[in-house]
Design an enzyme around this catalytic site. Structure first.
Site, mmCIF file in Angstrom:
data_model
loop_
_atom_site.group_PDB
_atom_site.id
_atom_site.type_symbol
_atom_site.label_atom_id
_atom_site.label_comp_id
_atom_site.label_asym_id
_atom_site.label_seq_id
_atom_site.Cartn_x
_atom_site.Cartn_y
_atom_site.Cartn_z
ATOM 1 N N LYS A 258 3.502 -8.917 -4.133
ATOM 2 C CA LYS A 258 3.551 -10.080 -3.242
ATOM 3 C C LYS A 258 2.703 -11.197 -3.826
ATOM 4 O O LYS A 258 3.066 -12.354 -3.801
ATOM 5 C CB LYS A 258 2.968 -9.705 -1.878
ATOM 6 C CG LYS A 258 3.887 -8.860 -1.043
ATOM 7 C CD LYS A 258 3.199 -8.448 0.245
ATOM 8 C CE LYS A 258 4.075 -7.493 1.035
ATOM 9 N NZ LYS A 258 3.358 -6.692 1.994
HETATM 10 N N1 GLU Z 1 2.640 -0.348 4.678
HETATM 11 C C1 GLU Z 1 2.668 0.171 3.337
HETATM 12 C C2 GLU Z 1 2.983 -0.935 2.365
HETATM 13 O O1 GLU Z 1 3.508 -1.966 2.752
HETATM 14 C C3 GLU Z 1 3.693 1.249 3.103
HETATM 15 C C4 GLU Z 1 3.451 2.452 3.894
HETATM 16 C C5 GLU Z 1 4.292 3.670 3.569
HETATM 17 O O2 GLU Z 1 5.492 3.533 3.267
HETATM 18 O O3 GLU Z 1 3.744 4.746 3.666
HETATM 19 O O4 GLU Z 1 2.714 -0.752 1.190
#
Ligand code: GLU
Length: 296
Positions: A258
């Site tokens: 990002k």
């Molecule tokens: N929220 C996490 C991220 O955006 C991913 C979590 C997961 O898939 O375990 O990297």
């Protein structure tokens, strides 16, 4: 639905983005793999917004995520789940681990940890240097006194926790069975100084709460699963099956990110590109110029 048109209530996968930036092609790929995994098996596909970091999460990123997924043609089941609505359950789990004597307060600042690094090389884990354990050795009384006045995070004492659970295993449909080695990540933070909960604890609790049967996510989180498996055993949670997929890489072989503004989906969407076609391309292994798939 399966090709025979049957809904399989036992298969539930999810896409769990953090709304702290715009989604890029790597996220489109991750969402597609999880979505297709569920749909091909007649299962359900959930969308969970991991917005526990109130300092970095933004409502406009949530809006962009929902629009990007619709533009890609990825439909989720049920309401969108928000981690920010579940803070009490994370706090309760942290209290339970504290009562088991498995968390300790850590007063180290970033600069303390940098200093330790400079004083001599520290063991490296898959996600960077491992916490040297400074605060693990504080006498409990002193730690308690300091915790009442100083800002602190809470770390998991991985060695102590592993002694409680004994050896643990988990299954990855792509990589095979794995013997957990959570010590490779060291004493991870479960409750940060400035956030209600850390990723490892929230994701483990929510995958159980949401009935996720198959955690489908990128290989970058493969090593973290050893910690999640440990937390499952400590908190009496079921262990899902895992499927860690390869990652999209940029022209230098690096992960799309990002922060590097790697071709954000909303830029393509607003430029009038066809999201469904883009996803069909990713599905059939036709990646945009310079983008490739990791091998591991
Ligand atoms: N929220 C996490 C991220 O955006 C991913 C979590 C997961 O898939 O375990 O990297």
């Amino acid at each position: 639905m399966t090709s025979s048109g049957q809904l399989n209530r036992h298969i539930v996968a999810r896409f769990a983005p953090s709304p702290n930036g715009l989604l890029h092609l790597g996220h489109a790929y991750a969402a597609m793999v999880a979505h297709d995994f569920a749909r091909e098996r007649g299962g359900r596909f959930l969308l969970r917004i991991e917005d526990i970091d109130s300092g970095r999460s933004r409502p406009e990123f949530v809006t962009a995520i929902l629009e990007d997924l619709r533009w890609l043609g990825l439909v989720w089941d049920g309401d969108v789940i928000f981690q920010s609505g579940r803070l009490a359950s994370y706090a309760a789990a942290a209290e339970r681990l504290k009562a088991m004597g498995l968390l300790y307060p850590c007063f180290c600042t970033r600069s303390d940890l940098r200093q330790v690094q400079e004083d001599g090389p520290q063991p490296e884990g898959p996600d960077g240097p491992i916490y040297p354990g400074t605060c693990r050795h504080l006498a409990p009384e002193l730690a308690g006194q300091r915790a009442s006045v100083e800002p602190h995070s809470w770390r998991l004492d991985v060695a102590k926790a592993s002694a409680v659970t004994g050896p643990l295993r988990w299954m990855d449909e792509r990589h095979g069975e794995r013997l957990s080695r959570p010590e490779r990540l060291g004493d991870v933070i479960l409750v940060p100084k400035d956030m209600p909960v850390a990723y490892h604890l929230a994701v483990t609790l929510d995958d159980a709460r949401d009935g996720i049967s198959h955690v489908v996510r990128g290989d970058d989180l493969f090593a973290s699963t050893d910690i999640h498996r440990l937390l499952q055993a400590l908190l009496d949670l079921p262990t899902p099956i895992y499927f860690h997929h390869p990652l999209l890489l940029d022209e230098n072989g690096g992960k799309l990110s990002k922060s590097r503004d790697s071709a954000s989906l909303s830029v393509l969407r607003k430029a009038g590109d066809d999201g469904y076609r883009l996803l069909q391309g990713l599905r059939s292994g036709h990646f945009p110029v310079g983008i490739s798939l990791s091998q591991a």
